[in-house]
Design an enzyme around this catalytic site. Structure first.
Site, PDB file in Angstrom:
ATOM      1  N   TYR B 440       0.903  -1.375  -0.095  1.00 56.55           N
ATOM      2  CA  TYR B 440      -0.048  -0.221   0.163  1.00 56.55           C
ATOM      3  C   TYR B 440       0.761   1.176  -0.030  1.00 56.55           C
ATOM      4  CZ  TYR B 440      -0.794   0.073   5.249  1.00 56.55           C
ATOM      5  OH  TYR B 440      -0.328   0.233   6.615  1.00 56.55           O
ATOM      6  N   GLU B 441       0.290   2.425  -0.278  1.00 60.52           N
ATOM      7  CA  GLU B 441       0.878   3.920  -0.596  1.00 60.52           C
ATOM      8  C   GLU B 441       1.884   3.630  -1.709  1.00 60.52           C
ATOM      9  OE1 GLU B 441      -0.378   6.277   0.714  1.00 60.52           O
ATOM     10  OE2 GLU B 441      -1.356   5.184   2.613  1.00 60.52           O
ATOM     11  N   GLY B 442       1.414   2.916  -2.795  1.00 55.18           N
ATOM     12  CA  GLY B 442       2.675   2.718  -3.690  1.00 55.18           C
ATOM     13  C   GLY B 442       3.442   1.676  -3.504  1.00 55.18           C
TER      14      GLY B 442
END
Lengths: 600, 600
Positions: B440-442
């Protein structure tokens, strides 16, 4: 439709093009197993795996096995599938027809098992243990013991387990405290507690045979005082049917990170003084017998890891082809989003997965072929060479393959992105289930110690030399094929560095640097495994390369073989080379560290 | 008693000996935060973490958050702890007192957060998102928006989230389809569906502020047409209190591999046409604003991973000291079994864990110091240099640290052996929870693309040069200290290879080999992270070495610093060197592979 569990084309390639298993049929023992039959077996196994076993996978995870008042209930749908599986005689594929086995080559059985285990490892673990226990009785049991249990076990009517671990005796089996007391009738009364017993209790079978390690009263401490007993859940009546309860009580099952569909049991033996066992083999020789079972189990754990890896690869590959996300970097600005398989970093991950899965498949089947050739050979020297080879391959297959299988399954999650973390999709469970394989049947640390502490020096190094010789043969063969010659040469360089490193490490292990050496046993195992992957991938490429351009429909597959070898040898082996450098330097920091220096 | 979550001595070492955070107190802005105060803050944070938050960890996993008819119930014990946490003003440690923050240095806040996140990541994720959302409003919101929400958010009375992802817009945020329609009163009516919204719904707060990405009707396609809106769960009444429901409906939560104690929600906005938002910042400039939040979030995700790693290390270390198993190899035959910390392969794993955890801690706190210095600096050039440094460090902290945190947590499981796989022990959950941080978050693939695609070339390479310059400074400093000079020289060699490789890769990324280059973006990120670990460990060793022999009670700690640097530089960096070689060769196999060649 996308393939599930395993890539059939690749399975066939390894069986028939790389190892030519159908050649085994030239020998009487395997005369039934010509190419057509082998293909039929794999097709049937694949059908059973996909249609019956794979649908168990989700329910194996949740709710999984349930413990209630001493009983373990497997997920309900197991029962029907178990019957189908047993009816098809899949449990004893490579075993002797004398006891109900199908007598097929081990290599072929492994290919079928790749599908079964990849479909549902939890379900198959029951069968794996039954098979291992039966083999143990077959090898070391008396005629009476064999007659009592073997047909029932190989048919799956009864199950088997392996009772080693105790709370204070995990890696150190010799510390066990279970006791066996001689009875006047020649049987033994067993008392003790065992933990982490996979399939220790379940409700699919009418009896369970527990090969059990215990110490006969008065026996020496340590492994030299351990004996092996056949302990049934229900005592066996003279007519062969299960009789009264034998005081083997399941006191609970573990709540694990994965593999919920196989019960990990705590068992109390003889809590009421009524657990009776019979000796398998000789007194105090239990460890040697158990080692045979462990060796088979270790190879099968390698297969377990591999099976999750190949399944995860198939899912990730399919997902990467379906999932449309983000414009490809070199597409024109007006292009829409692309299938993620086109993005370089996704490709890198798929290449890692494929190179690993392909290499593992070849190595595992190769080990099967080694065993098949062993069965066929008349030459004591050749038999010994093949047995040695198997001995060296065992810790690599168990240790390296399960380590890398976990990494492959982790890549599978990563390729799925956020969906990979959601249990609705299959890759999360494959990762969780996979994590135990690095631990059980001897942690991978122990496998690495086995490799440098036992296998490298075994038979004065002859076993290890036989292993190296096999790799050398492949390199020489590949050097003769123009299209893969540069790859062969690159591997040869690494191979030379590897053998130098092995010599340095072996020398250190026999010197006062022994602790430093063993602090590098795992990096050495990892390097050995990398070498094996490269060996197998080069072998594949050498077979594939000359076939490119012959049939258009096969070109992508054969090109893929060469490209995969190229990826692994040119992109991954430099990392191995770096690790070998570190081993050669053999910095003693890990050993030199003061205990207090670790902090905490 | 064994330490939990983090090693306090090491936390203090990094804060006070490596980075001298108390020096910041010489400046007015941080004048309150002298050494004594900093120590008090860490002690209080540690107490709260261990006494209140850590007991949430098990229940966060099971039963975790529960979804029922549009509502999410957090585990019941969260409520009391949340109140204590908020009362202590821990949510806004480093934020401006104007809005209720404590105004402490970021570096100090990170140390406190190490304890909080290591105690229960699921619980803390709610707070992380609230903080990130508040910062976003603080940076880009109107005065009215700030007045409406900031104090409530920084106090934890209200929560915040971040509404980016949609089913077809994951990594590719620009593909989102949520729509905002202008209303005559200047507000917007929002409609759309969002998925994977951490903390999207919960019952600890009276309102939730959702910064939401949507496309204003008629806006361009892609990221250039995305705007950011402030969308409350309950509309805010003129008196500032929550009013009527704003049509943000939670339709379900995900069943995940881990982090069960934080609800991952699917949200439908404006299903009844009654979801109203206000614009944050300018129309169509939503991505830039969201990037600021994402940058903070990415750094915090690095901290999340690190926190699990440090907790896993503390547990594994304690276990390795307690667990007695197997005679040590060089003990005499009559010796009993030893604590497993003495076995070389266990030590190797603990050394890997320690070197990683130590290196991560230093790198994360260093990044905090960079931000603190940025706040204090009057020089535009220095401010720019520090901002650049943070930009380069962000993908390393997010991508590398979370990758390695998962590996560290996996070692934690391995050190526990069979017990590691049992959920009764803490290490399994740490591993499962940790796996999402790589996604997550890239995803970490995206982090690696950010590093070579954006950060290396940013400000004509000045940002990357600033980063390299910092490492160079440490090497030069360490070369002046006799005891660590050989380590500094070894690192220098690797550093030179690294810079050569960066140049080769950068050139390739700008050429027709661009795809090949990006197929090595992740190996390059990994190598960059390795370099950072070595940099930080060398720095630590350089500070520790001169102190050895001064106070007997500190010797083990300082020796441990030098030994850890030695382990990493001499044992792990050769592997990095191998990987850099592979990057330099830049074999194009992954890109050359035909799609069909992957099989399946």
């Amino acid at each position: 439709m996308a393939q599930l569990i395993a890539d059939r084309r690749d399975v066939d390639f390894v069986l028939h093009e790389q190892f030519e298993v159908a050649e085994l049929a030239k020998n009487d023992r395997f005369s039934e197993f010509n190419r057509k039959t082998v293909d039929l077996i794999i097709t049937e196994a694949r059908n059973l795996a996909i249609k019956e076993i794979l649908p168990l996978q989700k329910i194996s995870d949740s709710p999984g096995c349930v413990f209630d008042a001493g009983e373990v209930k497997v997920p309900e749908p197991y029962h029907k599938v178990y019957k189908t599986y047993c009816d098809g005689q899949w449990l004893a594929m490579s075993d002797s027809p004398e006891w109900g086995g199908q007598g097929m080559p081990t290599s072929v059985g492994l290919a079928a098992n790749e599908y079964f285990y990849g479909a549902c490892n939890s379900f198959m673990l029951f069968n794996m243990l039954t098979h291992g226990a039966a083999r143990l009785v077959e090898s070391f049991g008396t005629k009476e013991q064999k007659d009592q249990v073997l047909k029932n076990m190989y048919s799956g009517k009864w199950a088997g387990t392996m009772l080693l671990t105790e709370p204070e005796a995990g890696s150190d089996v010799g510390a066990l405290t279970s006791v066996a007391k001689r009875n006047p009738d020649g049987t033994y009364s067993i008392t003790g507690s065992k933990i982490f017993i996979s399939g220790g209790e379940q409700d699919m079978v009418e009896n369970i045979i527990h090969p059990t390690l215990a110490r006969i009263e008065g026996a020496p401490a340590g492994t030299r005082g351990i004996s092996l007993f056949l302990v049934p859940k229900y005592r066996i009546k003279p007519d062969g049917s299960p009789g009264e309860f034998n005081d083997v009580v399941c006191t609970g099952i573990e709540h694990k990170m994965g593999l919920h569909g196989n019960a990990t049991c705590s068992l109390t033996l003889g809590g009421k003084g009524e657990c009776i066992g019979t000796l398998i083999g000789e007194e105090n020789k239990g460890m040697a017998a158990m080692f045979q079972m462990m060796n088979e189990a270790r190879q099968m754990v390698g297969l377990q890891g591999f099976a999750n890896a190949t399944a995860s690869y198939m899912y990730a590959l399919d997902y990467a082809r379906q999932r449309i996300q983000t414009k490809h970097m070199t597409d024109p600005p007006e292009a829409g989003p692309a299938a993620i398989i086109r993005h370089p970093d996704v490709r890198r991950q798929l290449m890692i997965m494929k190179s690993m899965v392909d290499g593992m498949r070849s190595l595992i089947y190769f080990n099967g072929m080694v065993q098949d050739r062993h069965k066929l050979s008349d030459s004591p020297e050749e038999k010994e060479r093949l047995r040695n080879l198997e001995e060296v391959l065992t810790p690599i297959i168990k240790g390296y393959i399960t380590d890398k299988a976990f990494e492959v399954c982790s890549h599978g999650v990563q390729v799925y992105g956020g969906y990979g973390y959601i249990e609705e999709y299959p890759v999360a469970q494959l990762l969780r289930d996979c994590r135990i394989f690095q631990i059980y049947e001897g942690t991978n640390g122990i496998q690495s110690i086995d490799l440098i502490g036992r296998k490298m020096g075994m038979k004065k190094g002859a076993a290890f030399m036989a292993f190296l010789e096999e790799i050398r043969k492949t390199i020489d063969m590949a050097k003769g094929i123009e299209a893969v010659k540069p790859l062969a040469e690159n591997l040869e360089k690494l191979f030379n560095t590897y053998t130098e490193t092995a010599a340095i490490l072996g020398k250190a292990a026999g010197s006062d640097k022994v602790l430093d050496a063993f602090a590098f046993s795992h990096p050495f195992l990892e390097s050995t495994g990398d070498l094996c992957m490269a060996w197998m991938l080069l072998w594949r490429a050498a077979i594939a390369a000359p076939k490119i351009g012959q049939k258009k429909k096969d070109d992508a597959f054969y090109n893929g073989q060469v490209t995969t070898a190229r990826f692994f040898i040119n992109t991954q082996l430099p990392i191995t080379a770096g690790r070998l450098t570190a081993i050669q330097v053999m910095d003693g920091a890990a050993v030199a560290m003061e205990d207090a220096g670790f902090g905490g």
